[in-house]
Motif scaffolding. Structure first.
Motif, PDB file in Angstrom:
ATOM      1  N   PHE A  33     106.787  92.068  51.706  1.00 17.08           N
ATOM      2  CA  PHE A  33     105.905  91.127  51.022  1.00 17.08           C
ATOM      3  C   PHE A  33     106.424  89.692  51.101  1.00 17.08           C
ATOM      4  O   PHE A  33     105.667  88.761  51.365  1.00 17.08           O
ATOM      5  CB  PHE A  33     105.756  91.546  49.551  1.00 17.08           C
ATOM      6  CG  PHE A  33     104.806  90.692  48.767  1.00 17.08           C
ATOM      7  CD1 PHE A  33     103.449  90.976  48.754  1.00 17.08           C
ATOM      8  CD2 PHE A  33     105.268  89.602  48.032  1.00 17.08           C
ATOM      9  CE1 PHE A  33     102.566  90.187  48.036  1.00 17.08           C
ATOM     10  CE2 PHE A  33     104.392  88.803  47.316  1.00 17.08           C
ATOM     11  CZ  PHE A  33     103.040  89.098  47.315  1.00 17.08           C
ATOM     12  N   PHE A  34     107.721  89.503  50.871  1.00 17.54           N
ATOM     13  CA  PHE A  34     108.264  88.147  50.814  1.00 17.54           C
ATOM     14  C   PHE A  34     108.752  87.619  52.162  1.00 17.54           C
ATOM     15  O   PHE A  34     108.679  86.419  52.422  1.00 17.54           O
ATOM     16  CB  PHE A  34     109.426  88.082  49.810  1.00 17.54           C
ATOM     17  CG  PHE A  34     108.975  88.147  48.375  1.00 17.54           C
ATOM     18  CD1 PHE A  34     108.216  87.136  47.809  1.00 17.54           C
ATOM     19  CD2 PHE A  34     109.307  89.237  47.578  1.00 17.54           C
ATOM     20  CE1 PHE A  34     107.807  87.197  46.482  1.00 17.54           C
ATOM     21  CE2 PHE A  34     108.912  89.304  46.251  1.00 17.54           C
ATOM     22  CZ  PHE A  34     108.157  88.285  45.704  1.00 17.54           C
ATOM     23  N   ALA A  35     109.273  88.502  53.007  1.00 13.57           N
ATOM     24  CA  ALA A  35     109.813  88.053  54.297  1.00 13.57           C
ATOM     25  C   ALA A  35     109.706  89.182  55.310  1.00 13.57           C
ATOM     26  O   ALA A  35     110.027  90.333  55.002  1.00 13.57           O
ATOM     27  CB  ALA A  35     111.269  87.591  54.148  1.00 13.57           C
ATOM     28  N   ASP A  51     113.764  73.953  49.611  1.00 13.14           N
ATOM     29  CA  ASP A  51     112.457  73.647  49.022  1.00 13.14           C
ATOM     30  C   ASP A  51     111.296  74.271  49.789  1.00 13.14           C
ATOM     31  O   ASP A  51     110.153  73.862  49.617  1.00 13.14           O
ATOM     32  CB  ASP A  51     112.256  72.122  48.963  1.00 13.14           C
ATOM     33  CG  ASP A  51     113.256  71.465  48.030  1.00 13.14           C
ATOM     34  OD1 ASP A  51     113.587  72.082  47.003  1.00 13.14           O
ATOM     35  OD2 ASP A  51     113.712  70.344  48.335  1.00 13.14           O
ATOM     36  N   LYS A  52     111.558  75.261  50.611  1.00 14.05           N
ATOM     37  CA  LYS A  52     110.495  75.868  51.405  1.00 14.05           C
ATOM     38  C   LYS A  52     109.939  77.097  50.699  1.00 14.05           C
ATOM     39  O   LYS A  52     110.668  78.042  50.400  1.00 14.05           O
ATOM     40  CB  LYS A  52     111.015  76.252  52.792  1.00 14.05           C
ATOM     41  CG  LYS A  52     109.917  76.769  53.724  1.00 14.05           C
ATOM     42  CD  LYS A  52     110.437  76.976  55.136  1.00 14.05           C
ATOM     43  CE  LYS A  52     109.330  77.452  56.067  1.00 14.05           C
ATOM     44  NZ  LYS A  52     109.806  77.621  57.463  1.00 14.05           N
ATOM     45  N   TYR A  53     108.618  77.065  50.444  1.00 13.63           N
ATOM     46  CA  TYR A  53     107.917  78.171  49.790  1.00 13.63           C
ATOM     47  C   TYR A  53     106.672  78.534  50.598  1.00 13.63           C
ATOM     48  O   TYR A  53     106.153  77.720  51.368  1.00 13.63           O
ATOM     49  CB  TYR A  53     107.503  77.800  48.364  1.00 13.63           C
ATOM     50  CG  TYR A  53     108.663  77.739  47.385  1.00 13.63           C
ATOM     51  CD1 TYR A  53     108.964  78.823  46.568  1.00 13.63           C
ATOM     52  CD2 TYR A  53     109.452  76.595  47.302  1.00 13.63           C
ATOM     53  CE1 TYR A  53     110.032  78.773  45.682  1.00 13.63           C
ATOM     54  CE2 TYR A  53     110.525  76.535  46.425  1.00 13.63           C
ATOM     55  CZ  TYR A  53     110.810  77.624  45.623  1.00 13.63           C
ATOM     56  OH  TYR A  53     111.870  77.568  44.746  1.00 13.63           O
ATOM     57  N   THR A  54     106.224  79.766  50.432  1.00 13.27           N
ATOM     58  CA  THR A  54     104.960  80.196  51.004  1.00 13.27           C
ATOM     59  C   THR A  54     104.027  80.545  49.853  1.00 13.27           C
ATOM     60  O   THR A  54     104.421  80.474  48.672  1.00 13.27           O
ATOM     61  CB  THR A  54     105.150  81.425  51.911  1.00 13.27           C
ATOM     62  OG1 THR A  54     105.387  82.584  51.096  1.00 13.27           O
ATOM     63  CG2 THR A  54     106.317  81.223  52.875  1.00 13.27           C
ATOM     64  N   HIS A  55     102.808  80.971  50.184  1.00 12.85           N
ATOM     65  CA  HIS A  55     101.875  81.340  49.118  1.00 12.85           C
ATOM     66  C   HIS A  55     102.317  82.606  48.398  1.00 12.85           C
ATOM     67  O   HIS A  55     101.790  82.937  47.327  1.00 12.85           O
ATOM     68  CB  HIS A  55     100.462  81.529  49.680  1.00 12.85           C
ATOM     69  CG  HIS A  55     100.306  82.706  50.578  1.00 12.85           C
ATOM     70  ND1 HIS A  55     100.757  82.729  51.882  1.00 12.85           N
ATOM     71  CD2 HIS A  55      99.756  83.938  50.347  1.00 12.85           C
ATOM     72  CE1 HIS A  55     100.486  83.900  52.418  1.00 12.85           C
ATOM     73  NE2 HIS A  55      99.887  84.664  51.517  1.00 12.85           N
ATOM     74  N   ARG A  56     103.321  83.333  48.958  1.00 11.60           N
ATOM     75  CA  ARG A  56     103.825  84.539  48.301  1.00 11.60           C
ATOM     76  C   ARG A  56     105.120  84.312  47.528  1.00 11.60           C
ATOM     77  O   ARG A  56     105.580  85.209  46.821  1.00 11.60           O
ATOM     78  CB  ARG A  56     104.044  85.635  49.345  1.00 11.60           C
ATOM     79  CG  ARG A  56     102.754  86.129  49.962  1.00 11.60           C
ATOM     80  CD  ARG A  56     102.946  87.395  50.750  1.00 11.60           C
ATOM     81  NE  ARG A  56     101.684  87.943  51.177  1.00 11.60           N
ATOM     82  CZ  ARG A  56     101.532  89.111  51.760  1.00 11.60           C
ATOM     83  NH1 ARG A  56     102.601  89.877  52.002  1.00 11.60           N
ATOM     84  NH2 ARG A  56     100.348  89.545  52.128  1.00 11.60           N
TER      85      ARG A  56
END
Length: 335
Positions: A33-35, A51-56
């Motif tokens: 789910f996350f990676a 500071d890198k995020y995805t929609h999950r």
């Protein structure tokens, strides 16, 4: 040996059988789910981008499952790039600190096709605790040849990279009787043992499949300022053989290719280890006398081969005075 390439107790002796460069693949998993599971086999070291995020959620460089709310565990099935005997694992949890698994286990199988729900798995590593943010080096005591593994993580979490170190088991039946085989190739069991220097790039690159993709995909030494007259690399062939053809490829090395090279060979008993203390005392015989090289070119040699009737186990490549070589191919007649 002065260099900036770091080796652990497995990588200095064995090949990463799961490397994506050899065709290793993450086939399936219980959850990513996350990676994504494909990150497990990336040849590049894991990185962390704060500071890198995805929609999950937080972006992580590895394989990461969501938090389980039951008594189960997560798993990932991996096809090895080459069948082989597994000697050790590096379960790398770099940057997974509050989200690393508590423990792992590994199972294996040997199949012509990919595993399915009916596959019988054999445990090669019992459930073992791992540390977060660490290279967890785990020994495997098993002499069977395997084609696939299943990494189990308890209960969930993230693993940055997985290295499966072992000895390639070549499929000699694939070759026709009397067909020359590149016994230096990693995929045929070839293995670099030591070299004078590999400051810019590791010696394993020299034996990888295909042509180098750029200047970083080869073996390159630093510029020497006095001292020895050349740089050198010793490799163990995948089997005993009589050298028939050689290729030295300087692809992408244009301002830093060696001026010339030579090749030597020796036959050693299985229990003899090559080291920096004995390498010059071995009974090396000439295979190719010193010959000039050119930039960014495949150099092929057959008529220049000496001692072609001699059965050998190791070769030593010398480059004068230093520089970079993309690939070395040593085609031999086995036995």
């Amino acid at each position: 040996m002065a260099n900036k390439i770091e080796y652990n107790r497995f990588s200095s002796r064995f090949t990463d059988l799961a490397s994506s460069r050899l065709g290793g693949q993450a086939l399936s998993c219980s959850d990513d789910f996350f990676a994504e599971m494909e990150n497990l086999l990336s040849p590049k070291p894991a990185v962390f981008i704060e500071d890198k995020y995805t929609h999950r959620g937080k972006w992580m460089d590895g394989w990461e499952s969501r938090r389980r709310r039951d008594s189960g565990y997560d798993w990932c099935v991996i096809k090895l790039g080459m069948p082989g005997v597994i000697r050790g694992l590096d379960v790398d949890t770099s940057f997974f600190l509050g989200n690393a698994p508590k423990s792992v286990s590994v199972e294996a199988c040997r199949l012509q096709q990919d595993p399915d729900e009916n596959t019988q798995w054999m445990e090669i590593l019992p459930r073992t605790e791992v540390e977060p943010g660490s290279h967890n080096l785990l020994d495997v005591s098993d002499d069977a040849t395997w084609t696939h593994i299943r990494l189990n993580i308890f209960p969930d979490g993230g693993v940055a990279r997985l290295k499966v170190y072992g000895e390639v088991t070549p499929d000699w039946d694939w070759y026709l009787p009397g067909e020359p085989i590149d016994l230096a190739a990693i995929v045929n069991g070839g293995r670099p043992l030591l070299c004078s220097d590999m400051f810019f790039s590791p010696m394993e690159n020299l034996l990888m499949p295909g042509r180098g993709k750029d200047m970083g995909d080869g073996w390159e030494t630093k510029r020497r300022r006095g001292g020895r007259d050349c740089d050198w690399l010793v490799l163990k062939l995948g089997d005993l053989g009589r050298i028939a053809k050689v290729e030295v490829d300087t692809a992408h090395f244009k301002g830093n290719y060696p001026a010339s090279f030579s090749l030597e060979a020796v036959r050693l008993e299985a229990d003899v280890e090559v080291s920096e203390t004995n390498v010059d005392q071995l009974n090396w015989m000439p295979v190719i006398d010193r010959i000039p090289l050119s930039a960014d070119r495949q150099h092929r040699f057959m008529n220049e081969i000496q001692n072609s009737a001699e059965v050998v186990s190791h070769v030593r490549l010398k480059i004068f005075p230093d520089g970079g070589v993309s690939r070395l191919r040593v085609w031999c007649l086995r036995g």
